[in-house]
Scaffold this motif. Structure first.
Motif, PDB file in Angstrom:
ATOM      1  N   LEU A 168     -19.476 -32.640 -16.201  1.00 21.27           N
ATOM      2  CA  LEU A 168     -18.220 -33.365 -16.383  1.00 21.27           C
ATOM      3  C   LEU A 168     -17.637 -33.098 -17.768  1.00 21.27           C
ATOM      4  N   ALA A 169     -18.507 -33.078 -18.773  1.00 23.97           N
ATOM      5  CA  ALA A 169     -18.044 -32.837 -20.143  1.00 23.97           C
ATOM      6  C   ALA A 169     -17.327 -31.499 -20.256  1.00 23.97           C
ATOM      7  N   ASP A 170     -17.789 -30.499 -19.526  1.00 26.31           N
ATOM      8  CA  ASP A 170     -17.184 -29.169 -19.599  1.00 26.31           C
ATOM      9  C   ASP A 170     -15.768 -29.140 -19.039  1.00 26.31           C
ATOM     10  N   ARG A 171     -15.354 -30.198 -18.355  1.00 26.30           N
ATOM     11  CA  ARG A 171     -13.992 -30.273 -17.804  1.00 26.30           C
ATOM     12  C   ARG A 171     -13.028 -30.970 -18.771  1.00 26.30           C
ATOM     13  N   LEU A 172     -13.535 -31.390 -19.929  1.00 27.19           N
ATOM     14  CA  LEU A 172     -12.737 -32.141 -20.893  1.00 27.19           C
ATOM     15  C   LEU A 172     -12.291 -31.251 -22.043  1.00 27.19           C
ATOM     16  N   PRO A 173     -11.340 -31.718 -22.874  1.00 22.88           N
ATOM     17  CA  PRO A 173     -10.961 -30.966 -24.068  1.00 22.88           C
ATOM     18  C   PRO A 173     -12.176 -30.700 -24.955  1.00 22.88           C
ATOM     19  N   VAL A 174     -12.162 -29.564 -25.618  1.00 24.04           N
ATOM     20  CA  VAL A 174     -13.329 -29.123 -26.390  1.00 24.04           C
ATOM     21  C   VAL A 174     -13.750 -30.156 -27.429  1.00 24.04           C
ATOM     22  N   ASN A 175     -12.786 -30.827 -28.075  1.00 26.06           N
ATOM     23  CA  ASN A 175     -13.130 -31.738 -29.161  1.00 26.06           C
ATOM     24  C   ASN A 175     -13.799 -33.030 -28.688  1.00 26.06           C
ATOM     25  N   LEU A 176     -13.874 -33.249 -27.360  1.00 24.92           N
ATOM     26  CA  LEU A 176     -14.500 -34.462 -26.837  1.00 24.92           C
ATOM     27  C   LEU A 176     -15.794 -34.183 -26.075  1.00 24.92           C
ATOM     28  N   ARG A 177     -16.137 -32.934 -25.897  1.00 26.74           N
ATOM     29  CA  ARG A 177     -17.260 -32.611 -25.018  1.00 26.74           C
ATOM     30  C   ARG A 177     -18.592 -33.117 -25.545  1.00 26.74           C
ATOM     31  N   ASN A 178     -18.898 -32.866 -26.804  1.00 28.10           N
ATOM     32  CA  ASN A 178     -20.196 -33.303 -27.345  1.00 28.10           C
ATOM     33  C   ASN A 178     -20.321 -34.818 -27.326  1.00 28.10           C
ATOM     34  N   GLN A 179     -19.244 -35.511 -27.667  1.00 27.26           N
ATOM     35  CA  GLN A 179     -19.281 -36.967 -27.658  1.00 27.26           C
ATOM     36  C   GLN A 179     -19.462 -37.499 -26.242  1.00 27.26           C
ATOM     37  N   PHE A 180     -18.807 -36.862 -25.285  1.00 24.22           N
ATOM     38  CA  PHE A 180     -18.942 -37.319 -23.910  1.00 24.22           C
ATOM     39  C   PHE A 180     -20.363 -37.085 -23.403  1.00 24.22           C
ATOM     40  N   ARG A 181     -20.969 -35.966 -23.753  1.00 23.51           N
ATOM     41  CA  ARG A 181     -22.350 -35.711 -23.322  1.00 23.51           C
ATOM     42  C   ARG A 181     -23.277 -36.812 -23.814  1.00 23.51           C
ATOM     43  N   SER A 182     -23.070 -37.254 -25.044  1.00 25.22           N
ATOM     44  CA  SER A 182     -23.894 -38.342 -25.583  1.00 25.22           C
ATOM     45  C   SER A 182     -23.625 -39.638 -24.835  1.00 25.22           C
ATOM     46  N   ALA A 183     -22.355 -39.911 -24.549  1.00 25.36           N
ATOM     47  CA  ALA A 183     -22.004 -41.144 -23.849  1.00 25.36           C
ATOM     48  C   ALA A 183     -22.521 -41.147 -22.421  1.00 25.36           C
ATOM     49  N   ALA A 184     -22.630 -39.960 -21.812  1.00 24.77           N
ATOM     50  CA  ALA A 184     -23.057 -39.855 -20.422  1.00 24.77           C
ATOM     51  C   ALA A 184     -24.551 -39.557 -20.292  1.00 24.77           C
ATOM     52  N   ALA A 185     -25.281 -39.684 -21.369  1.00 20.10           N
ATOM     53  CA  ALA A 185     -26.715 -39.371 -21.318  1.00 20.10           C
ATOM     54  C   ALA A 185     -27.431 -40.269 -20.312  1.00 20.10           C
ATOM     55  N   THR A 199     -20.399 -43.265 -15.760  1.00 19.81           N
ATOM     56  CA  THR A 199     -20.052 -41.950 -16.275  1.00 19.81           C
ATOM     57  C   THR A 199     -18.715 -41.476 -15.720  1.00 19.81           C
ATOM     58  N   SER A 200     -18.480 -41.699 -14.424  1.00 21.50           N
ATOM     59  CA  SER A 200     -17.206 -41.337 -13.828  1.00 21.50           C
ATOM     60  C   SER A 200     -16.080 -42.160 -14.429  1.00 21.50           C
ATOM     61  N   GLY A 201     -16.349 -43.442 -14.727  1.00 19.36           N
ATOM     62  CA  GLY A 201     -15.340 -44.283 -15.354  1.00 19.36           C
ATOM     63  C   GLY A 201     -14.984 -43.807 -16.751  1.00 19.36           C
ATOM     64  N   LEU A 202     -15.980 -43.362 -17.511  1.00 17.89           N
ATOM     65  CA  LEU A 202     -15.713 -42.814 -18.838  1.00 17.89           C
ATOM     66  C   LEU A 202     -14.866 -41.549 -18.735  1.00 17.89           C
ATOM     67  N   PHE A 203     -15.180 -40.726 -17.761  1.00 17.45           N
ATOM     68  CA  PHE A 203     -14.413 -39.498 -17.551  1.00 17.45           C
ATOM     69  C   PHE A 203     -12.959 -39.831 -17.216  1.00 17.45           C
ATOM     70  N   ASP A 204     -12.755 -40.838 -16.369  1.00 24.70           N
ATOM     71  CA  ASP A 204     -11.398 -41.224 -15.974  1.00 24.70           C
ATOM     72  C   ASP A 204     -10.569 -41.718 -17.159  1.00 24.70           C
ATOM     73  N   LEU A 205     -11.221 -42.321 -18.153  1.00 25.26           N
ATOM     74  CA  LEU A 205     -10.486 -42.774 -19.336  1.00 25.26           C
ATOM     75  C   LEU A 205      -9.746 -41.624 -20.001  1.00 25.26           C
ATOM     76  N   ILE A 206     -10.350 -40.440 -19.930  1.00 26.38           N
ATOM     77  CA  ILE A 206      -9.752 -39.269 -20.567  1.00 26.38           C
ATOM     78  C   ILE A 206      -8.902 -38.483 -19.585  1.00 26.38           C
ATOM     79  N   ASP A 207      -9.396 -38.340 -18.367  1.00 24.56           N
ATOM     80  CA  ASP A 207      -8.740 -37.481 -17.390  1.00 24.56           C
ATOM     81  C   ASP A 207      -7.567 -38.160 -16.691  1.00 24.56           C
ATOM     82  N   ASP A 208      -7.592 -39.482 -16.587  1.00 23.58           N
ATOM     83  CA  ASP A 208      -6.543 -40.202 -15.864  1.00 23.58           C
ATOM     84  C   ASP A 208      -6.135 -41.460 -16.623  1.00 23.58           C
ATOM     85  N   PRO A 209      -5.551 -41.306 -17.808  1.00 25.75           N
ATOM     86  CA  PRO A 209      -5.184 -42.493 -18.593  1.00 25.75           C
ATOM     87  C   PRO A 209      -4.095 -43.340 -17.944  1.00 25.75           C
ATOM     88  N   THR A 210      -3.300 -42.756 -17.071  1.00 22.74           N
ATOM     89  CA  THR A 210      -2.195 -43.496 -16.461  1.00 22.74           C
ATOM     90  C   THR A 210      -2.691 -44.733 -15.720  1.00 22.74           C
TER      91      THR A 210
END
Length: 224
Positions: A168-185, A199-210
């Motif tokens: 999932l982290a690899d689908r995010l902007p580069v500057n957030l990937r390492n932080q997301f990996r830690s959050a999704a550990a 983990t899916s909810g955290l991803f949605d915060l970035i991928d679907d803010p609307t």
């Protein structure tokens, strides 16, 4: 430790600090940074929307990030008399974005929701992740030799959970990937469905803010 006079001075210094209000991106960035740097993986976070009073006076221009090494800003130093809000270039959350330093009296109302949202839109990913995690063992293989004296190897489930989070982290902007990996550990012994939904909810915060902002808009404003 100094008595009531020392405590009163400490309280006054705390009340003299400015509040930090950033954009949505800064809030998410700060949450992920705290999870990574302060071991807050299991903490409950909240997202706030702040409405300022129409009468506030905003300082002209913007400042270089005025915070000290612990993030404190003295309100009087950035908002001289007659000024309620100062804009500054944020170096720490959403680097390059503008955030606000202000006092409590500048706020008219706030809205709040708990994040990540309990309902995730990517049900397919959650379902597949849970099925995959439940299909492997959560028992670590016994360590042998020198390894047994140093550490216990991770279980197959924990390894898979980290791989799923990394995908999932690899689908995010580069500057957030390492932080997301830690959050999704994925932690040993963690419930697969709870982990997958969070983990899916955290991803949605970035991928679907609307959808997140829509949920925030639906909350009743609370006056300050």
């Amino acid at each position: 430790m100094g008595g009531e006079q020392r405590v009163s001075a400490w309280v006054a210094s705390q009340r003299a600090k400015a509040l930090h209000v950033g954009r949505y991106e800064a809030a998410v960035h700060n949450m992920l940074r705290r999870i990574r740097d302060q071991a807050d993986q299991r903490s409950q976070f909240n997202l706030y929307q702040v409405r300022l009073k129409p009468s506030v006076v905003v300082r002209e221009g913007w400042l270089v990030d005025p915070a000290n090494f612990v993030g404190d800003v003295v309100l009087d130093e950035v908002c001289p008399p007659g000024v309620d809000v100062a804009r500054y270039l944020n170096y720490h959350e959403d680097p390059g974005g503008l955030s606000l330093a202000l006092g409590r009296n500048a706020i008219a109302s706030v809205q709040r929701i708990a994040v990540p949202l309990p309902d995730t839109r990517d049900g397919g990913w959650v379902r597949d992740a849970v099925a995959a995690l439940e299909g492997v063992s959560d028992t670590a293989a016994p360590a042998t030799g020198k390894l047994a004296l140093r550490m216990r190897p991770p279980s197959a489930r924990a390894v898979l959970g980290r791989q799923l989070g990394a995908s999932l982290a690899d689908r995010l902007p580069v500057n957030l990937r390492n932080q997301f990996r830690s959050a999704a550990a994925f932690a040993e012994g963690e419930d697969p469905e709870r982990w997958a939904r969070r983990t899916s909810g955290l991803f949605d915060l970035i991928d679907d803010p609307t959808s997140v902002l829509a949920a925030l808009d639906q909350q009743d404003p609370r006056e300050v």
